[in-house]
Write an enzyme that holds these catalytic residues in place. Structure first.
Site, PDB file in Angstrom:
ATOM      1  N   ARG A  46     -20.914 -90.095-126.352  1.00 54.84           N
ATOM      2  CA  ARG A  46     -21.354 -88.801-125.813  1.00 54.84           C
ATOM      3  C   ARG A  46     -20.223 -88.196-124.990  1.00 54.84           C
ATOM      4  O   ARG A  46     -19.946 -87.010-125.063  1.00 54.84           O
ATOM      5  CB  ARG A  46     -22.622 -88.947-124.962  1.00 54.84           C
ATOM      6  CG  ARG A  46     -22.899 -87.699-124.130  1.00 54.84           C
ATOM      7  CD  ARG A  46     -24.315 -87.545-123.576  1.00 54.84           C
ATOM      8  NE  ARG A  46     -24.962 -88.764-123.207  1.00 54.84           N
ATOM      9  CZ  ARG A  46     -24.721 -89.467-122.084  1.00 54.84           C
ATOM     10  NH1 ARG A  46     -23.824 -89.054-121.215  1.00 54.84           N
ATOM     11  NH2 ARG A  46     -25.389 -90.572-121.843  1.00 54.84           N
ATOM     12  N   TYR A  98     -26.791 -61.202-129.642  1.00 54.94           N
ATOM     13  CA  TYR A  98     -27.415 -62.060-130.640  1.00 54.94           C
ATOM     14  C   TYR A  98     -28.828 -62.399-130.137  1.00 54.94           C
ATOM     15  O   TYR A  98     -29.011 -62.718-128.956  1.00 54.94           O
ATOM     16  CB  TYR A  98     -26.574 -63.329-130.796  1.00 54.94           C
ATOM     17  CG  TYR A  98     -27.189 -64.352-131.709  1.00 54.94           C
ATOM     18  CD1 TYR A  98     -27.205 -64.157-133.084  1.00 54.94           C
ATOM     19  CD2 TYR A  98     -27.773 -65.494-131.201  1.00 54.94           C
ATOM     20  CE1 TYR A  98     -27.784 -65.093-133.919  1.00 54.94           C
ATOM     21  CE2 TYR A  98     -28.355 -66.438-132.033  1.00 54.94           C
ATOM     22  CZ  TYR A  98     -28.357 -66.224-133.396  1.00 54.94           C
ATOM     23  OH  TYR A  98     -28.933 -67.149-134.220  1.00 54.94           O
ATOM     24  N   ASP A 170     -18.339 -63.874-126.692  1.00 53.25           N
ATOM     25  CA  ASP A 170     -18.814 -64.560-127.897  1.00 53.25           C
ATOM     26  C   ASP A 170     -17.984 -64.006-129.051  1.00 53.25           C
ATOM     27  O   ASP A 170     -18.135 -62.850-129.447  1.00 53.25           O
ATOM     28  CB  ASP A 170     -20.316 -64.286-128.084  1.00 53.25           C
ATOM     29  CG  ASP A 170     -20.883 -64.990-129.324  1.00 53.25           C
ATOM     30  OD1 ASP A 170     -20.118 -65.254-130.274  1.00 53.25           O
ATOM     31  OD2 ASP A 170     -22.103 -65.239-129.349  1.00 53.25           O
ATOM     32  N   LYS A 195     -20.767 -70.306-138.189  1.00 59.55           N
ATOM     33  CA  LYS A 195     -20.413 -69.106-138.941  1.00 59.55           C
ATOM     34  C   LYS A 195     -18.998 -69.246-139.516  1.00 59.55           C
ATOM     35  O   LYS A 195     -18.765 -70.117-140.319  1.00 59.55           O
ATOM     36  CB  LYS A 195     -20.586 -67.877-138.040  1.00 59.55           C
ATOM     37  CG  LYS A 195     -21.886 -67.905-137.195  1.00 59.55           C
ATOM     38  CD  LYS A 195     -23.149 -67.846-138.013  1.00 59.55           C
ATOM     39  CE  LYS A 195     -24.411 -68.173-137.213  1.00 59.55           C
ATOM     40  NZ  LYS A 195     -24.613 -67.400-135.992  1.00 59.55           N
TER      41      LYS A 195
HETATM   42  C1  LIG Z   1     -25.382 -67.540-134.774  1.00 59.66           C
HETATM   43  C2  LIG Z   1     -24.879 -66.971-133.510  1.00 59.66           C
HETATM   44  C3  LIG Z   1     -25.110 -67.609-132.278  1.00 59.66           C
HETATM   45  C4  LIG Z   1     -25.932 -68.874-132.172  1.00 59.66           C
HETATM   46  O1  LIG Z   1     -25.319 -69.938-132.795  1.00 59.66           O
HETATM   47  P1  LIG Z   1     -26.141 -71.172-133.459  1.00 59.66           P
HETATM   48  O2  LIG Z   1     -25.036 -71.998-134.033  1.00 59.66           O
HETATM   49  O3  LIG Z   1     -27.065 -70.599-134.474  1.00 59.66           O
HETATM   50  O4  LIG Z   1     -26.873 -71.853-132.356  1.00 59.66           O
HETATM   51  C5  LIG Z   1     -24.572 -67.033-131.152  1.00 59.66           C
HETATM   52  N1  LIG Z   1     -23.887 -65.879-131.195  1.00 59.66           N
HETATM   53  C6  LIG Z   1     -23.654 -65.235-132.349  1.00 59.66           C
HETATM   54  C7  LIG Z   1     -22.881 -63.960-132.344  1.00 59.66           C
HETATM   55  C8  LIG Z   1     -24.151 -65.753-133.538  1.00 59.66           C
HETATM   56  O5  LIG Z   1     -23.935 -65.097-134.689  1.00 59.66           O
END
Ligand SMILES: *Cc1c(COP(=O)(O)O)cnc(C)c1O
Length: 381
Positions: A46, A98, A170, A195
């Protein structure tokens, strides 16, 4: 070194024991110690795992940061960042977040005493006006989902710094290939590696990247203390994905531009949201702070009925949430990703019932355009 060289090599020296060119999946929970207090830098998985360390070094380099931390999901990464703050601290966020991030802020963290407010961060005056004495974090996404609004990262960083607050960006939509917020003055970069970084729609993960050593030490503590780490196998998948990030992003960008240009000319499309189009009101800012526009775009077909017809008629584009994979995904924000946003608010954000979002993949652009063309033809004139 250049971006692709870093993507392929940083953190990925051949395995010292065997010469394996690929970092192994260290599927182990613990590490044998030679003597009390004597070990090779790994004690319990961890706290640290060699496959994760490799990914973390790699992502730090790609974002122009010094430290990275890999989490079990993008949401776990965002949750770790908010854990840096305490009850009574104010977090000022962009108004167009998001959905999962908005839900975490409003329905989980508010209850534990963090204070949230939202501003249209496209306008730096609005952002500055919304800053408070207790503001500790300014949190933005740029470009936003799904209407591709842009925040001036350098200006937001300067405004946050004046208030002794951090700026977190982000960077999921742009990826570090097109946008590097730390170089523009941001303190914290967040990714859903699910993504573009993974890029192959086969894993869920998240990451936080910083330059500041004190901030890194606190994030390292939180990652270990709360324990929402990314598994060795998932780390390995992301490491494999990022090797082709540059070539994929170039193709996403090229296809994104081609699809946006096609949609813009199409008589059944009322509006296209893509920062690379002349009609995007913030195109100049996007050009200044991004090296490309990527493969995310949205467009307006006028009504829920028209959107439904289109989504039912596509054959190559897959109807699905998520984004950033090699295959093209098409979705309906109002009933899918943004269904939990009250309809008033949705409308204020431009998320109408006729809005369709595409994560343009890296198939042949002409095939994607032909598919959209035949599907648009089914919408009544
Ligand atoms: C998908 C996404 C998230 C969340 O991520 P997960 O891997 O689904 O927990 C946060 N911010 C943006 C812009 C996203 O597209």
């Amino acid at each position: 070194m250049g971006f692709s060289t870093d993507a392929i090599h940083v953190g990925q020296e051949p395995d010292a024991a065997t010469g394996a060119i690929i970092v192994p999946i260290y599927q182990t929970s613990t590490f044998v110690q030679e003597d009390l207090g004597k070990h090779k830098g790994y004690e319990y998985a961890r706290t640290a795992n060699p496959t994760r360390s490799a990914l973390e070094r790699n992502l730090a380099a790609l974002e122009g940061g010094r430290f990275a931390f890999a989490f079990a999901s993008g949401m776990a990464a965002i949750n770790a960042v908010t854990s840096l703050f305490q009850s009574g601290d104010h977090i000022l966020a962009g108004r167009n977040l998001y959905g999962g991030t908005f839900r975490l802020f409003e329905r989980v963290l508010k209850g534990s005493g963090l204070v949230f407010s939202y501003a249209d961060t496209r306008r730096i005056e609005d952002l500055e006006r919304a800053l408070r004495a207790e503001t500790r974090l300014v949190y933005v996404e740029t470009p936003t989902n799904p209407v591709m609004e842009i925040t001036d990262i350098a200006a937001a960083a300067a405004a946050a710094r004046q208030h002794k607050a951090f700026l977190a960006v982000d960077n999921t939509f742009a990826s570090p290939f097109f946008q590097r917020p730390l170089e523009l003055g941001a303190d914290i970069v967040i990714h859903s590696t699910t993504k573009y970084l993974n890029g192959h729609s086969d894993g869920v993960g998240g990451a936080v990247i910083v330059r500041d050593a004190a901030l890194a030490e606190r994030l390292k503590f939180l990652q270990n203390a709360a324990g929402a780490i990314l598994s060795p196998f998932e780390c390995w998948l992301v490491l494999r994905g990022v090797k082709t990030l540059a070539v994929r992003m170039r193709q996403h960008d090229s296809n994104g531009r081609a699809v946006a240009a096609f949609l813009e000319r199409h008589p059944k499309v009322n509006k296209v949201y893509y920062p690379g189009l002349e009609c995007h009101p913030q195109r100049e800012l996007a050009r200044r702070q991004m090296k490309g526009f990527g493969g995310m775009l949205s467009f307006e077909v006028g009504s829920l009925e028209n959107a439904r017809t289109l989504l039912r008629s596509v054959r190559l584009c897959s109807l699905a949430e998520s984004l950033g994979g090699v295959e093209t995904l098409i979705s309906h924000p109002a009933t899918m990703t943004h269904a939990s946003v009250p309809s008033e608010e949705r409308r204020a954000l431009g998320i109408t019932d006729g809005l369709v979002r595409i994560s343009v993949g890296i198939e042949d652009a002409e095939d994607l355009i032909a598919d959209l063309d035949q599907a648009l033809a089914r919408i009544p004139a």
